[in-house]
Design a protein around this motif. Structure first.
Motif, PDB file in Angstrom:
ATOM      1  N   UNK A  54       0.740  -1.265  -0.111  1.00  0.00           N
ATOM      2  CA  UNK A  54       0.093   0.051   0.075  1.00  0.00           C
ATOM      3  C   UNK A  54       0.936   1.152   0.012  1.00  0.00           C
ATOM      4  N   UNK A  55       0.675   2.110  -1.025  1.00  0.00           N
ATOM      5  CA  UNK A  55       1.426   3.414  -1.088  1.00  0.00           C
ATOM      6  C   UNK A  55       0.670   4.360  -0.198  1.00  0.00           C
ATOM      7  N   UNK A  56      -0.732   4.447  -0.541  1.00  0.00           N
ATOM      8  CA  UNK A  56      -1.513   5.432   0.132  1.00  0.00           C
ATOM      9  C   UNK A  56      -2.875   5.072   0.260  1.00  0.00           C
ATOM     10  N   UNK A  57      -3.269   4.872   1.603  1.00  0.00           N
ATOM     11  CA  UNK A  57      -4.948   4.617   1.809  1.00  0.00           C
ATOM     12  C   UNK A  57      -5.635   5.872   2.821  1.00  0.00           C
TER      13      UNK A  57
ATOM     14  N   UNK B  96       0.313  10.693   0.636  1.00  0.00           N
ATOM     15  CA  UNK B  96       0.931  10.143   1.674  1.00  0.00           C
ATOM     16  C   UNK B  96       2.156   9.370   1.260  1.00  0.00           C
ATOM     17  N   UNK B  97       2.129   9.050  -0.063  1.00  0.00           N
ATOM     18  CA  UNK B  97       3.481   8.148  -0.315  1.00  0.00           C
ATOM     19  C   UNK B  97       3.958   8.489  -1.819  1.00  0.00           C
ATOM     20  N   UNK B  98       2.993   9.120  -2.477  1.00  0.00           N
ATOM     21  CA  UNK B  98       3.604   9.457  -3.756  1.00  0.00           C
ATOM     22  C   UNK B  98       2.813  10.360  -4.512  1.00  0.00           C
ATOM     23  N   UNK B  99       3.118  10.961  -5.521  1.00  0.00           N
ATOM     24  CA  UNK B  99       1.963  11.847  -6.443  1.00  0.00           C
ATOM     25  C   UNK B  99       0.985  11.073  -7.042  1.00  0.00           C
ATOM     26  N   UNK B 100      -0.124  11.523  -6.645  1.00  0.00           N
ATOM     27  CA  UNK B 100      -1.713  11.142  -7.030  1.00  0.00           C
ATOM     28  C   UNK B 100      -2.221  12.111  -7.970  1.00  0.00           C
ATOM     29  N   UNK B 101      -3.261  11.641  -8.636  1.00  0.00           N
ATOM     30  CA  UNK B 101      -3.965  12.446  -9.464  1.00  0.00           C
ATOM     31  C   UNK B 101      -5.251  12.877  -8.737  1.00  0.00           C
ATOM     32  N   UNK B 102      -5.784  14.010  -8.734  1.00  0.00           N
ATOM     33  CA  UNK B 102      -6.742  14.667  -8.341  1.00  0.00           C
ATOM     34  C   UNK B 102      -7.799  15.019  -9.192  1.00  0.00           C
ATOM     35  N   UNK B 103      -9.115  14.515  -9.600  1.00  0.00           N
ATOM     36  CA  UNK B 103     -10.048  14.921 -10.603  1.00  0.00           C
ATOM     37  C   UNK B 103     -10.930  16.015 -10.128  1.00  0.00           C
ATOM     38  N   UNK B 104     -11.152  16.867 -10.998  1.00  0.00           N
ATOM     39  CA  UNK B 104     -12.160  17.707 -10.905  1.00  0.00           C
ATOM     40  C   UNK B 104     -13.444  17.036 -11.159  1.00  0.00           C
ATOM     41  N   UNK B 105     -14.560  18.117 -11.052  1.00  0.00           N
ATOM     42  CA  UNK B 105     -16.239  17.517 -11.138  1.00  0.00           C
ATOM     43  C   UNK B 105     -16.415  17.273 -12.617  1.00  0.00           C
ATOM     44  N   UNK B 106     -15.796  17.847 -13.411  1.00  0.00           N
ATOM     45  CA  UNK B 106     -15.824  17.561 -15.116  1.00  0.00           C
ATOM     46  C   UNK B 106     -16.733  18.459 -15.608  1.00  0.00           C
ATOM     47  N   UNK B 107     -16.530  18.658 -16.892  1.00  0.00           N
ATOM     48  CA  UNK B 107     -17.400  19.333 -17.869  1.00  0.00           C
ATOM     49  C   UNK B 107     -18.278  18.142 -18.925  1.00  0.00           C
ATOM     50  N   UNK B 108     -19.773  18.593 -18.902  1.00  0.00           N
ATOM     51  CA  UNK B 108     -20.467  17.427 -19.597  1.00  0.00           C
ATOM     52  C   UNK B 108     -20.848  18.341 -20.952  1.00  0.00           C
TER      53      UNK B 108
END
Lengths: 115, 113
Positions: A54-57, B96-108
């Motif tokens: 697990x990297x991040x939970x 917490x451990x690495x780079x992650x993607x955070x998504x917006x709410x989107x355009x329909x």
């Protein structure tokens, strides 16, 4: 190349019941993600694995959600007990490696309805 | 937490017209990605632009990035009915451990034949 596989595609359960989702990532992809997507919103990361670790939970509600990735390949996500607010689409994704420069490949998702 | 916010929330155009969607974000990024989601093919990666790039093209797609304004735009030229989908920008952030993607709410986006 086979894509990310998920099952089941749909699941309807009553609140307080348990449910499990399965994901098989693209072969050779070290990183696996589980996302929750509530209607009208973007996917929200629940847990990220690198191989079988697990990297991040940090965003996983650990009082009711659990996930594992056996042997660094397939993964299961479990909810026990389910609440009404858990109704959502659960998406599994995989990428070659960890890091934001890698494209993520998504499965078709499991649509969960909790009644 | 939501990093990217797309604008507009919904967009309806005629086939053949261009569609422009915008994304604004709050903190500095390394990369920004755009994804498309429709009922037929699920969530699919469209394009990635790095923080040191200003513009990128892929077929009928053109993405720009202005890091000084913390914003990006996705232009789809000569739209087709098949482009009807929700479009999400995803920004990276250090979790917490690495780079992650955070998504917006989107355009329909709805493309009317």
């Amino acid at each position: 190349e086979a894509g990310v596989a998920q099952s089941p595609r749909y699941k309807i359960i009553e609140k307080r019941q348990s449910v499990a989702f399965w994901c098989n990532p693209i072969s050779g992809h070290a990183t696996l993600y589980w996302y929750q997507q509530i209607l009208g919103q973007g996917p929200k990361l629940l847990i990220q694995f690198q191989n079988n670790g697990v990297v991040d939970d940090s965003q996983l509600p650990k009082d009711r959600f659990s996930a594992e990735r056996l042997k660094g390949v397939d993964s299961t996500l479990k909810i026990q007990p389910a609440k009404l607010e858990d109704s959502a689409v659960y998406l599994c994704a995989s990428s070659l490696d960890t890091g934001s420069s890698y494209e993520q490949y998504f499965g078709p998702g499991t649509r969960l309805t909790v009644t | 937490s939501q990093q990217g916010e797309e604008d507009p929330q919904a967009l309806s155009i005629q086939e053949g017209e261009n569609a422009t969607m915008n994304c604004s974000y709050k903190t500095s990024i390394n990369n920004l990605q755009w994804y498309r989601q429709n009922s037929g093919r699920g969530l699919v990666h469209l394009i990635l632009i790095r923080s040191n790039e200003r513009e990128k093209h892929s077929g009928r797609l053109r993405v720009t990035l202005d890091t000084s304004k913390k914003s990006s735009s996705l232009l789809i030229t000569a739209s087709r009915a098949a482009d009807t989908a929700s479009y999400f920008c995803a920004t990276d952030n250090l979790g917490a451990g690495s780079y992650q993607l955070t998504f917006g709410k989107g355009t329909k986006l709805s493309v009317i034949p």
